[in-house]
Every structure is written in C-alpha cells, then in structure tokens.
Scaffold this motif. Structure first.
Motif, PDB file in Angstrom:
ATOM      1  N   LEU A  67       6.396   1.057  16.425  1.00  0.00           N
ATOM      2  CA  LEU A  67       7.313   2.007  17.547  1.00  0.00           C
ATOM      3  C   LEU A  67       7.416   3.343  17.215  1.00  0.00           C
ATOM      4  CD1 LEU A  67      10.038  -0.946  18.390  1.00  0.00           C
ATOM      5  CD2 LEU A  67       7.467  -0.716  19.302  1.00  0.00           C
ATOM      6  N   THR A  75       3.872   8.470  19.034  1.00  0.00           N
ATOM      7  CA  THR A  75       4.797   7.351  18.736  1.00  0.00           C
ATOM      8  C   THR A  75       6.207   8.005  19.330  1.00  0.00           C
ATOM      9  OG1 THR A  75       5.349   7.499  16.446  1.00  0.00           O
ATOM     10  CG2 THR A  75       3.430   6.027  17.231  1.00  0.00           C
ATOM     11  N   LYS A  84      10.895   0.903  23.955  1.00  0.00           N
ATOM     12  CA  LYS A  84      11.099   0.761  22.866  1.00  0.00           C
ATOM     13  C   LYS A  84      12.706   0.105  22.449  1.00  0.00           C
ATOM     14  CE  LYS A  84       8.378   4.210  20.976  1.00  0.00           C
ATOM     15  NZ  LYS A  84       8.056   5.585  20.273  1.00  0.00           N
TER      16      LYS A  84
END
Length: 261
Positions: A67, A75, A84
């Motif tokens: 993540l 990311t 996320k």
C-alpha cells in the motif's frame, strides 16, 4: 502470510523524528495492543497506517499487497488514499459522530456514499440501500443499541456514542480495525461497556490494533503487545509475557510508573 506487514516505518515532522524504524507483522484474527507514554508515537503510528499521515519512510503491506513504499512514488498518489483507508477501520479517542445524523445514519452514511459511485447504482439503488440499512441495524444490534438507532449523538451517552463509532468502522468491512485509546474520553463507569464490545470482537477473531492505557485489558485480550517509547518499539511479545514479565528496563519502568498511578 501476515495480514499486515510494517517495514522500517519512519515519520518526521521537520527535524523531529516521531517514528523510527518501526517494523512488525500482524496475523489474521489477532489483536495487537500498543502501549506507551504520551508522545511515544502510538497515535502517529495508527495515523500512518490509516494514511491520515504520510509516512516519511518504510513500507506498509496488507495481504501481501504494497500500500505504501517510500521508495516507490506510484504508491503515494493522493488519488489512491481513500481506497487504502478502506483496509483500516478507525475508532478515535473522540467519537467524531455527525451530530445532524442519527446513530443508524452515522453507521450507514459512508457506505451509501460509496454505493453512489458504482455503475449499477441507478438500476439497483433501492436494493442496495435496503441492504445497507439492514446491515447497519444488525451492527447496532451487535453493539446493544437496537433501541437507539433513531437517536442523535446528543441523546446518547459517551459509551453509546463510542459503540456507534465502532459499528460505523465495522460497516466498511475493514481488514484491520484500529482503536486509538477508545476509552480515554469516557467516564470510568462507561469504560467497561466499550471494553466489553472490543473483548467480544477479539473473541470473534476480529483483526485489531488497539492503542490503550488499559493495561489489564491489554494483558487479558490482546494476543501481542508492543511497548513504544521515543518513537521506537522497545519490546514486543505475547501480551501477558510483556506486561507481567517485561525483558527491557524501559518497559519495566513504564509499567512500574503506570501501576503506581
């Protein structure tokens, strides 16, 4: 494979290091308690996991998927933050309920808004909303609040409001449920009802991270305990072992001071 892997996580505010080289794993169905003095970095760690703060370094993986990686700009896109956050349900110290909505509306609001973005929403709106409503009522029932679904936050006790907040977090079906000292804003007589709910979630093998100052609760409910001091992990191990027989002097000093209070 662990459900959560944290690798060398760092957080700096200017020249101040708040988190340094934080690494740990969390298995599916485990409860992890994080203890430590005020300012030790506990809340900042939760905020980094939930992407309310952007880590300065390190990696965060959930179910093997990266993540966040400080070395990989792909990311760190702001547009991906909301997705996320869905991996982490967050229950704050303050209840953070919307005062203009009832308990049930607070629980179902986020899911209703997300459904509106689905391509099939217009065709299946009635069915989707009915299902969300039913799930919200079921969650409030599990919190012992079936008869408070239509009440507004100001009509609820602090313990009831926090239980609504827990139901709201569970409504999104997060991989990991995070609690940031969930009883710190409660009177002592209301603390027990919230801890009872969290204890029940632990018995159901809900994956949780609990920042807490309730040492007996952490010892009896958590599978693992992390003690943080000065932004680093000083000690980690089985809950009862760390709290009753800590290996590190800093841990012993903290628990000794805490027991004196």
């Amino acid at each position: 494979m662990p459900i959560l892997e944290v690798r060398n996580l760092e957080k700096h505010f200017g020249a101040t290091t708040v988190l340094e080289n934080i690494s740990f794993d969390l298995e599916q169905g485990q409860a992890l308690a994080i203890i430590g003095s005020s300012g030790s970095g506990k809340t900042t760690l939760l905020r980094c996991l939930n992407f309310l703060e952007t880590p300065s370094g390190g990696q965060i993986l959930v179910q093997g998927k990266t993540l966040f990686d400080a070395a990989d700009p792909s990311t760190q896109r702001e547009s991906e933050v909301r997705k996320k956050r869905l991996h982490f349900g967050m229950v704050f110290q303050s209840f953070n309920l919307f005062p203009q909505y009832t308990a049930l509306e607070n629980v179902t609001l986020a899911k209703k808004l997300m459904c509106q973005e689905l391509p099939e929403y217009k065709q299946k709106k009635k069915q989707m909303l009915a299902q969300i409503q039913e799930e919200g009522e079921e969650l409030l029932g599990k919190m012992g609040l079936s008869n408070r679904a239509g009440h507004y936050p100001h009509q609820l006790s602090g313990g009831q409001q926090q239980r609504v907040a827990i139901a709201r977090a569970l409504a999104m079906h997060p991989d990991i449920l995070c609690f940031d000292e969930p009883t710190s804003a409660l009177d002592p007589e209301l603390t027990g009802e919230v801890l009872k709910v969290i204890r029940g979630l632990a018995e159901q093998k809900t994956t949780m991270i609990i920042v807490t100052h309730e040492m007996a609760f952490a010892r009896d409910v958590a599978d693992q305990v992390i003690f943080m001091d000065g932004g680093v992990i000083v000690e980690r191990g089985p809950a009862r072992e760390v709290i009753e027989n800590p290996r590190q002097e800093r841990t012993r000093q903290f628990l000794s001071r805490y027991s004196e209070n």
